[in-house]
Write a protein that holds these residues in place. Structure first.
Motif, short mmCIF file in Angstrom:
data_model
loop_
_atom_site.label_atom_id
_atom_site.label_comp_id
_atom_site.label_asym_id
_atom_site.label_seq_id
_atom_site.Cartn_x
_atom_site.Cartn_y
_atom_site.Cartn_z
N THR A 185 36.57 51.16 37.57
CA THR A 185 36.30 49.92 37.82
C THR A 185 36.80 49.63 39.26
N LEU A 186 36.04 48.24 39.87
CA LEU A 186 35.87 47.82 41.08
C LEU A 186 36.60 46.75 40.54
N ASP A 187 37.93 46.73 40.57
CA ASP A 187 38.90 45.93 40.51
C ASP A 187 38.99 44.72 41.34
N THR A 188 38.87 43.72 40.25
CA THR A 188 38.44 42.46 41.04
C THR A 188 37.49 41.57 41.48
N LEU A 189 36.27 42.53 41.56
CA LEU A 189 34.78 42.07 41.97
C LEU A 189 34.45 40.73 40.65
N PHE B 159 43.27 39.67 34.00
CA PHE B 159 43.64 40.31 35.57
C PHE B 159 43.96 42.43 34.94
N THR B 160 43.76 42.62 35.55
CA THR B 160 44.44 43.71 35.16
C THR B 160 45.22 44.77 33.90
N TYR B 161 46.29 44.83 34.30
CA TYR B 161 46.80 45.19 32.87
C TYR B 161 45.99 45.48 32.09
N ALA B 162 45.88 43.46 31.57
CA ALA B 162 45.35 43.02 30.63
C ALA B 162 44.53 43.79 29.88
N SER B 163 43.50 43.20 30.90
CA SER B 163 42.38 43.93 30.89
C SER B 163 41.88 45.63 30.69
N CYS C 61 27.50 63.95 34.23
CA CYS C 61 28.37 63.02 33.62
C CYS C 61 27.85 61.78 33.64
N PHE C 62 28.56 61.18 32.59
CA PHE C 62 28.51 59.95 31.94
C PHE C 62 28.89 58.47 32.39
N ALA C 63 28.90 58.09 33.15
CA ALA C 63 29.45 57.00 34.54
C ALA C 63 29.30 55.56 33.90
N ILE C 64 30.86 55.37 33.31
CA ILE C 64 31.14 53.42 33.36
C ILE C 64 31.93 52.81 34.61
N VAL C 65 30.63 51.91 35.16
CA VAL C 65 31.28 51.29 36.07
C VAL C 65 31.30 49.48 35.80
N CYS C 66 32.30 48.97 36.29
CA CYS C 66 32.68 47.55 35.98
C CYS C 66 33.46 47.46 37.02
N SER C 67 33.68 45.83 36.85
CA SER C 67 34.86 45.24 37.00
C SER C 67 35.36 44.86 35.79
N ASP C 68 36.95 44.63 36.34
CA ASP C 68 37.50 44.31 34.76
C ASP C 68 38.50 42.98 35.32
N HIS C 69 37.47 42.22 36.06
CA HIS C 69 37.82 41.20 36.02
C HIS C 69 37.57 40.55 37.22
N GLY C 70 36.80 38.62 37.35
CA GLY C 70 36.86 38.81 39.07
C GLY C 70 37.94 37.89 39.30
N GLY D 182 38.91 29.78 45.55
CA GLY D 182 38.54 27.82 46.01
C GLY D 182 37.59 27.11 44.79
N ASP D 183 37.03 28.42 43.83
CA ASP D 183 36.27 27.28 43.36
C ASP D 183 36.77 26.82 42.24
N ASP D 184 35.87 25.42 42.53
CA ASP D 184 37.00 24.13 40.93
C ASP D 184 38.37 23.77 41.63
N GLY D 185 39.22 24.33 42.67
CA GLY D 185 40.11 24.35 44.00
C GLY D 185 40.92 25.33 43.12
N TYR D 186 40.80 26.35 42.44
CA TYR D 186 41.22 27.38 41.68
C TYR D 186 41.30 29.11 43.27
N THR D 187 42.18 29.73 42.76
CA THR D 187 42.20 30.73 43.63
C THR D 187 42.80 31.64 43.03
N GLY D 188 42.50 33.39 43.01
CA GLY D 188 42.87 33.94 42.05
C GLY D 188 42.78 34.30 41.22
N HIS D 189 43.37 35.10 39.97
CA HIS D 189 42.67 34.87 39.14
C HIS D 189 44.04 35.35 38.10
#
Length: 268
Positions: free
Chosen positions: A14-18, A53-57, A227-236, A240-247
């Motif tokens: 998991t590429l966290d936050t990608l 966010f990381t824990y929930a995902s 090896c079977f590999a799964i590569v993904c983000s857990d969330h983005g 500053g998108d639409d005034g938002y910062t973070g996740h």
């Protein structure tokens, strides 16, 4: 997956936050040569995260709910807990009777290993012990954390050590949570500083950093068998998108993630 489980080693990276848009832009521009070489068609699949966010995902992913294709479903899942009436379970789905796929794989003879990154894997308190506690073996050090400019290469070195110490016949499920994309990431961009902070540009530079070292991880995981590999983000995350910062918020930049799965063939 019923053919894969028991035959191949398994990797969940998991590429966290990608962010999806950053991952797509860099792949299209040829800036992710090592990752793109394994992506089907050289492109990321657009999916929706199971949590913001990381824990929930990760709780959801370990229960079998990987990011969902960003198109009308239902979409059959690779892994699923046995659940009456499930519309996303099919004959090819690896169905398990434990609460999570980690313990299900252990029951099938896999050695399960967690190499943590962000704070939810640091084992420094009760909450930071929950996700690593699912695994038979878990690792976290400050060098793996979001504050380390060398986090991913340090994590990969630990993965190489884990693989090298396993008996050849022992099947492995390795989970690695890469923290490099998570804030702070300004130190991955030449010329950036603490005063200028993080941005989509520093986020992109962090992904390029991961790409420079991911080949070592793939080589280690395919050194013994396929090896079977799964590569993904857990969330983005928002910059500053639409005034938002973070996740941990409901924005397109957070809910939309890049995903891929593929086989890593053993070295000749």
């Amino acid at each position: 997956m019923n053919e894969v489980v028991g035959r191949d080693d398994l990797l969940l990276l998991t590429l966290d936050t990608l962010r999806h848009d950053v991952a797509v832009e860099l792949a299209a521009a040829g800036r992710l040569p090592n990752l793109a070489a394994h992506l089907p068609g050289g492109v990321w699949e657009k999916r929706h995260a199971p949590g913001s966010f990381t824990y929930a995902s990760h709780q959801a992913m370990f229960a079998g709910f990987l990011p969902t294709p960003a198109s009308p479903g239902p979409h059959p899942r690779l892994f699923a807990a046995r659940f009456a009436g499930s519309e996303t379970t099919e004959d090819r789905t690896f169905v398990f009777d434990t609460p999570d796929v980690v313990s299900a794989l252990a029951a099938r003879g896999y050695h399960t290993v967690c190499i943590g990154g962000v704070g939810f894997f640091n084992k420094r308190g009760a909450l930071g012990d929950v996700l690593p506690g699912l695994f038979q073996e878990s690792h976290w050090e400050p060098e793996f954390s979001v504050a380390s400019p060398t986090s991913f290469e340090s994590q990969v070195a630990r993965a190489e050590q884990v693989v090298s110490e396993l008996p050849a016949r022992q099947r492995l499920f390795l989970f690695l949570n890469a923290s490099a994309l998570h804030q702070p990431n300004w130190f991955h961009l030449e010329g950036a500083g603490r005063d200028t902070g993080d941005s989509r540009l520093t986020h992109a530079a962090a992904l390029e950093y991961v790409d420079r070292h991911v080949g070592r991880l793939f080589s280690a995981m395919s050194a013994r068998r396929r090896c079977f590999a799964i590569v993904c983000s857990d969330h983005g995350t928002a910059y500053g998108d639409d005034g938002y910062t973070g996740h941990r918020l409901g924005h397109e930049a957070v809910w939309t993630v890049p995903y891929s799965h593929f086989f890593l063939e053993p070295s000749a």
